[in-house]
Design an enzyme around this catalytic site. Structure first.
Site, mmCIF file in Angstrom:
data_model
loop_
_atom_site.group_PDB
_atom_site.id
_atom_site.type_symbol
_atom_site.label_atom_id
_atom_site.label_comp_id
_atom_site.label_asym_id
_atom_site.label_seq_id
_atom_site.Cartn_x
_atom_site.Cartn_y
_atom_site.Cartn_z
ATOM 1 N N ASN A 24 0.855 -1.183 0.000
ATOM 2 C CA ASN A 24 0.000 0.000 0.000
ATOM 3 C C ASN A 24 0.893 1.234 0.000
ATOM 4 O O ASN A 24 1.777 1.354 0.855
ATOM 5 C CB ASN A 24 -0.914 -0.008 1.242
ATOM 6 C CG ASN A 24 -1.873 1.177 1.258
ATOM 7 O OD1 ASN A 24 -1.456 2.329 1.343
ATOM 8 N ND2 ASN A 24 -3.169 0.878 1.187
ATOM 9 N N THR A 47 -5.172 -0.482 -2.710
ATOM 10 C CA THR A 47 -5.622 0.861 -2.337
ATOM 11 C C THR A 47 -6.826 0.680 -1.424
ATOM 12 O O THR A 47 -7.726 -0.133 -1.709
ATOM 13 C CB THR A 47 -5.899 1.754 -3.561
ATOM 14 O OG1 THR A 47 -6.332 3.038 -3.086
ATOM 15 C CG2 THR A 47 -6.929 1.174 -4.508
ATOM 16 N N GLU A 48 -6.800 1.384 -0.283
ATOM 17 C CA GLU A 48 -7.727 1.043 0.798
ATOM 18 C C GLU A 48 -9.183 1.309 0.464
ATOM 19 O O GLU A 48 -10.072 0.856 1.178
ATOM 20 C CB GLU A 48 -7.322 1.747 2.102
ATOM 21 C CG GLU A 48 -7.242 3.253 2.035
ATOM 22 C CD GLU A 48 -5.828 3.753 1.777
ATOM 23 O OE1 GLU A 48 -5.095 3.086 1.023
ATOM 24 O OE2 GLU A 48 -5.472 4.821 2.321
ATOM 25 N N ASN A 49 -9.433 2.044 -0.618
ATOM 26 C CA ASN A 49 -10.823 2.251 -1.008
ATOM 27 C C ASN A 49 -11.395 1.096 -1.834
ATOM 28 O O ASN A 49 -12.461 1.243 -2.413
ATOM 29 C CB ASN A 49 -10.978 3.582 -1.774
ATOM 30 C CG ASN A 49 -10.058 3.680 -2.957
ATOM 31 O OD1 ASN A 49 -8.880 3.358 -2.860
ATOM 32 N ND2 ASN A 49 -10.574 4.122 -4.083
ATOM 33 N N SER A 89 -11.504 -4.393 2.945
ATOM 34 C CA SER A 89 -10.236 -3.742 2.636
ATOM 35 C C SER A 89 -9.419 -3.526 3.912
ATOM 36 O O SER A 89 -8.206 -3.765 3.930
ATOM 37 C CB SER A 89 -10.497 -2.396 1.956
ATOM 38 O OG SER A 89 -9.290 -1.788 1.588
#
Lengths: 214, 236, 214, 236
Positions: A24, A47-49, A89
């Site tokens: 990340n 990607t954390e979204n 996530s």
């Protein structure tokens, strides 16, 4: 003496990421890492979204407004990618499934404390995003940052004065001047940028810097 | 090139060690990774703690692993099944320990373990024998018990289609515990009826993203527990 | 006096389920409810092993071994069905998203306590499945059961002697003899089966049975 | 026939009441149910507590709702965004309260709320200002903070395709918070670019099962926040 550029810093860090790592990347300099994947290695970007297998920005006009990264910029999805919701996530993040997170920093303390989300200014609007989750959950945390602030103040300090993002979380620091490991004994110099003298870095570091081990 | 494929079920389970905690997917026969379990029997690891909703049936798959006395502790919600004779016998002889967990609590504990949540509160089992001895806490006037996340050294699951990154989709109700066990296993090993090229799985429809899976092994025509049991098969 | 058959009990209960309800049916008599959906209503069946929109058993030879219900029998999926994993399935249950669960019972106490998973016999292998989660989470719990055990003992009691499944969880009880609501004052008779006298039911109930309200 | 379709966004949000807690899907513009938010502005409910990752941008969508002073409390992880001027102004004037929650904790609290879990422990924010005042607890030698489940009276989300049972699939990273907000909302309202007949969605690929959704409204060509902002649009 040759201080590293932002690109060179990112390139140096990329060399320490193992093949197949789940990574990340924070917003800013960390994003440059994608340009310097060493030959023969492959990293998978999270990607954390809600995307694993994030690819580069789309060609102009070919993007999807709803295919973005955590920095809210349009990206692409590579073959093998997967979408998921926010709880899943952060299960990946908090559950220790990601190998590496590369972040910027306001300050890093010699005990590994990180401050990178707030300057603590009274009137500023606080905003944390996923930073605290990332540093709490991802296996390794690498900080990629200029060694000093624009005003020449050390970012590597004895104790953070800014509000913390996490306690004892940083593993390594990659700056324009050096590569430094955070150990139980404090900042351990691993490598100096070309021609940069030890004392030059120590002078710009707010805590003792253990010399490179022979 | 990231490639999590291994060439045989034997190779896939080669490093399971004595005393390991092993989660095994499946609800009844749906989703039971029989070929991986049989490989584990061949492999020989013993003194295992196994997490599965049931205890298998007949003398194949999980029941065969139990019959081979490899399982010291069983964590499950429903150890009684039709055609289940292996577990009862060992249980009555005190040759296997049972930790009985309500099914939803079991699922949530597994999901929590895989999500870095060490503990949570649940209303399930409050005031029952399965809530006894557990910390009780009031939230908004209602009592809840504290339950702990569950992780495993290995998770063995069965997918329908996988790719070399370890992305998986499942078949119908065979999905059950597999996605959460994949999250909770340090080393998650999935058999799959089909392993396809990268990009063939639609990223919108992947159920288990590859980050949760360490090894994938193709088992083209996986056996069904009920068919084996009906045929009187045993393993080994 | 006409005691209800198992089918009639299920049919009577089905009349109290509203259109569009999300329903989980326990194994045994509760499964008969699907045969008696009142005209003009539609129920959506949830099975805790990961299916919403469960349909009837498949035609002989046309089933899938991996499309089963919680009783591990082959079923079908109706248009509009969805599959999901066990944690999501019990989020539906625990999170109060299901409207109704219909269960069998060993005992129901007048305070709504339910015992239906274990007779507490020392040597028996305990098995709970999803029963405790269902009674803790589903909005309404209806018990569908014979009024008495095969030996003629009351199943509706003052206090359960068998190990509990949940405390104060049962809303209504549908038996061969009567329909009974569990209220703060105890068992409240709602309806008697055709020609069954009140006293006949009270005699077979192990706790006071409040007569039908006028 | 179960049919959760309503004919307009106005009808969909008609019963949102003053003081309600409203979860709104979206991460930046991806997944933002702009038409539902605009309908909520028209509807007039005020003194709302809104849960969203951000605070909107420009003067459309969530930012417009905030500008209209309908939002008393904002629960989010990242209130600063490019083109975000509305929230800062009200915040500095103390006309809106902010509860800042780490993004993963926010997601987990929403999922917990929808799953009947009143509270859980997480390592996130331990030792930081956002962990201050929270219960700390050691598990296996590491500290965790107690966090509580979050539910809402209404959840407004944006799907790609839905059916009349409320089953939903999403578009790429527009998925983000929507599936868990659907779980946590007592009344979940989804706009969708397309509403198809029952059976057209593959049951294997449905992301939000209909049980979590109470109303569906078709919005064929949903506006994009960035397009509106670039065009200098405001709402109303």
């Amino acid at each position: 003496m040759k201080c590293k550029t932002r690109d060179e810093m990112a390139q140096r860090l990329a060399q320490d990421i193992s093949d197949g790592a789940y990574v990340n990347l924070g917003i800013g300099i960390p994003e440059l890492v994608t340009k310097y994947v060493p030959n023969g290695r492959e990293f998978i970007y999270h990607t954390e979204n809600g995307l694993l297998g994030m690819g580069p920005s789309p060609e102009e006009g070919k993007g999807d407004h709803e295919l973005i990264n955590a920095g809210k910029r349009q990206v692409t999805a590579l073959p093998g990618a997967a979408y998921f919701h926010h709880a899943d996530s952060f299960s990946m993040i908090r559950g220790g499934h990601l190998d590496l997170c590369v972040l910027g920093a306001l300050q890093v303390a010699s005990n590994g404390d990180l401050a990178n989300w707030s300057t603590g200014v009274a009137n500023a609007i606080p905003a944390v995003g996923g930073a605290m989750d990332l540093v709490a959950g991802v296996k390794s945390i690498y900080v990629l940052t200029q060694h000093c602030t624009k005003n020449g103040e050390p970012k590597l300090v004895d104790a953070c004065t800014y509000p913390l993002t996490g306690c004892g979380v940083v593993n390594r620091i990659y700056t324009d001047l050096a590569v430094i490991e955070v150990t139980l004994k404090g900042f351990q110099l691993v490598e100096l940028s070309d021609g940069v003298p030890y004392q030059y870095v120590q002078d710009r570091t707010g805590a003792p810097l253990l010399p490179i081990k022979e | 090139m990231i490639d999590k494929r291994v060439s045989s079920v034997a190779e896939a389970v080669a490093d399971v060690f004595d005393g390991a905690t092993v989660m095994i997917g499946g609800f009844g026969e749906a989703g039971s990774p029989i070929e991986l379990i049989h490989a584990l029997i061949d492999q020989g690891a013993t003194n295992l703690t196994v997490v599965n909703n049931n205890t298998g049936s007949g003398e194949v798959g999980l029941a065969a692993l139990i019959k081979a006395k490899r399982v010291a502790n069983m964590i499950c919600s429903y150890p009684r099944t039709s055609n289940s004779t292996v577990f009862p016998e060992l249980y009555h002889n005190k040759e296997i320990n049972l930790e009985l967990v309500p099914q939803g609590t079991l699922a949530e504990r597994i999901r929590a373990g895989g999500s870095g949540i060490p503990a949570f509160y649940t209303p399930t089992a409050v005031g029952t024998p399965l809530g006894e001895g557990k910390e009780l806490r009031l939230f908004k006037g209602r009592n809840y018990v504290l339950e702990h996340g569950l992780t495993a050294d290995f998770a063995l699951i069965k997918g329908q289609t996988a790719d070399q990154h370890g992305n998986i989709v499942y078949n119908k109700t065979a999905r059950n515990f597999a996605p959460i066990m994949a999250m909770a296993g340090k080393v998650t090993i999935s058999q799959a009826a089909q392993v396809v090229d990268l990009g063939e799985l639609d990223p919108e429809t992947i159920i288990t993203p590859g980050i949760f899976v360490q090894r994938v092994v193709e088992v083209r025509n996986p056996a069904l527990e009920s068919t084996l049991v009906a045929a009187g098969e045993t393993y080994p």
